[in-house]
Design a protein around this motif. Structure first.
Motif, short mmCIF file in Angstrom:
data_model
loop_
_atom_site.label_atom_id
_atom_site.label_comp_id
_atom_site.label_asym_id
_atom_site.label_seq_id
_atom_site.Cartn_x
_atom_site.Cartn_y
_atom_site.Cartn_z
N ASP A 1 0.71 -71.17 128.41
CA ASP A 1 0.43 -70.56 127.11
C ASP A 1 1.24 -69.27 127.03
O ASP A 1 0.98 -68.31 127.76
CB ASP A 1 -1.07 -70.27 127.00
N TYR A 2 2.24 -69.26 126.16
CA TYR A 2 3.17 -68.12 126.11
C TYR A 2 2.70 -67.06 125.10
O TYR A 2 2.14 -67.39 124.05
CB TYR A 2 4.56 -68.59 125.69
N GLN A 3 2.98 -65.82 125.46
CA GLN A 3 2.78 -64.71 124.53
C GLN A 3 4.17 -64.23 124.08
O GLN A 3 5.05 -63.97 124.89
CB GLN A 3 2.04 -63.56 125.21
N HIS A 4 4.33 -64.13 122.76
CA HIS A 4 5.61 -63.73 122.19
C HIS A 4 5.47 -62.34 121.58
O HIS A 4 4.66 -62.12 120.66
CB HIS A 4 6.06 -64.74 121.13
N LEU A 5 6.24 -61.39 122.09
CA LEU A 5 6.24 -60.02 121.59
C LEU A 5 7.62 -59.67 121.04
O LEU A 5 8.64 -60.20 121.53
CB LEU A 5 5.86 -59.04 122.71
N PRO A 6 7.67 -58.79 120.04
CA PRO A 6 8.98 -58.43 119.47
C PRO A 6 9.92 -57.85 120.52
O PRO A 6 9.53 -57.01 121.34
CB PRO A 6 8.61 -57.38 118.40
N ASN A 7 11.16 -58.31 120.51
CA ASN A 7 12.24 -57.79 121.36
C ASN A 7 11.96 -57.93 122.85
O ASN A 7 12.46 -57.17 123.67
CB ASN A 7 12.52 -56.32 121.04
N GLN A 8 11.09 -58.89 123.18
CA GLN A 8 10.78 -59.12 124.59
C GLN A 8 10.82 -60.62 124.87
O GLN A 8 10.50 -61.42 123.98
CB GLN A 8 9.40 -58.57 124.96
N PRO A 9 11.20 -60.99 126.07
CA PRO A 9 11.16 -62.43 126.40
C PRO A 9 9.71 -62.92 126.46
O PRO A 9 8.80 -62.14 126.77
CB PRO A 9 11.82 -62.49 127.79
#
Length: 253
Positions: free
Chosen positions: A112-120
């Motif tokens: 389960d991925y967490q997506h943050l701005p400007n970060q992998p």
């Protein structure tokens, strides 16, 4: 439909009749000296197509059910999923479903991925999933079985799909109807040609199955599912099975 006749001279009346038949899909061709399975070389062969279908209430339902579990690490997701799935399988067994009617259809483990701005993307947890296919042979108990699945932790349910276990018995009804239609049509052409139906030369069956009757249910949360099943009775309706026949008849005097 195709009629094969020997080449011979016709009166204007007979020629007009053949032209009329050609307009509805019948073709005449020469069969001089050609016999089929001992048939008279002077006979007329006509191929008639007929289709029939029959409706019958289904007696078998198949559904897919399972558990999706989320945990912060892969081992925890697998353990949690195994515990929940064990309760679901126990509920299925308690409902009287035979082992042969329960089959694992899929096991998966996904991050389960967490997506943050400007970060992998980073992994914040894992989803473990286990899905089984269940065949219910007493449709009248289907609603109660669905309730039991939800109550014991199933959070994925898809189906049911309704079917008929003994299709051949139902298809025999369609065969009888299709053969009667074919015979009636052959006799109609024979009458117009001043002939009679002598015998059946061959029968070719096409089709012979019907698609199962699916009843789709969305994957829902436990609380939502319990309310939905309590409010919505299961309606199996009817399944349709059909087949076609191509029958070659011998016509003659």
């Amino acid at each position: 439909m195709t009629i094969h006749r020997p080449l011979r001279s016709f009166s204007h009346t007979a020629a007009g009749l053949l032209l009329g038949l050609a307009a509805v899909g019948i073709t005449a061709c020469n069969r001089q000296g050609t016999a089929v399975d001992g048939s008279d070389p002077e006979a007329t062969l006509v191929t008639v197509s007929a289709y029939a279908e029959t409706r019958h209430p289904p007696d078998v339902a198949t559904l897919s059910t399972g558990v999706v579990s989320l945990d912060s690490d892969a081992n925890g997701a697998i353990r949690r999923n195994a515990e929940q799935m064990s309760r679901v399988v126990a509920a299925i067994q308690a409902a009287g479903i035979a082992d042969k009617d329960v089959q694992t259809s899929g096991v998966s483990l996904n991050p389960d991925y967490q997506h943050l701005p400007n970060q992998p993307p980073r992994i914040k947890g894992y989803y473990a999933s286990n899905t089984i296919s269940v065949t219910v042979r007493d449709i009248g108990r289907l609603g109660g079985i669905l309730d039991a699945l939800v109550a014991t932790g199933a959070n994925q349910i898809n189906g049911p799909t309704f079917d008929i276990e003994d299709k051949e018995a139902v298809l025999d009804e369609a065969r009888t109807q299709a053969l009667a239609k074919a015979r009636a049509r052959a006799e109609g052409y024979a009458k117009r040609l001043g002939l009679r139906v002598r015998r059946v030369i061959s029968i070719d069956e096409t089709g012979g199955r019907g698609a199962p009757n699916p009843m789709r249910m969305r994957t829902v949360a436990v609380a939502q599912a319990a309310d939905a099943y309590a409010a919505s009775p299961i309606s199996p309706g009817e399944n349709v099975l059909g087949l076609g026949l191509d029958v070659v008849y011998e016509l003659g005097k």
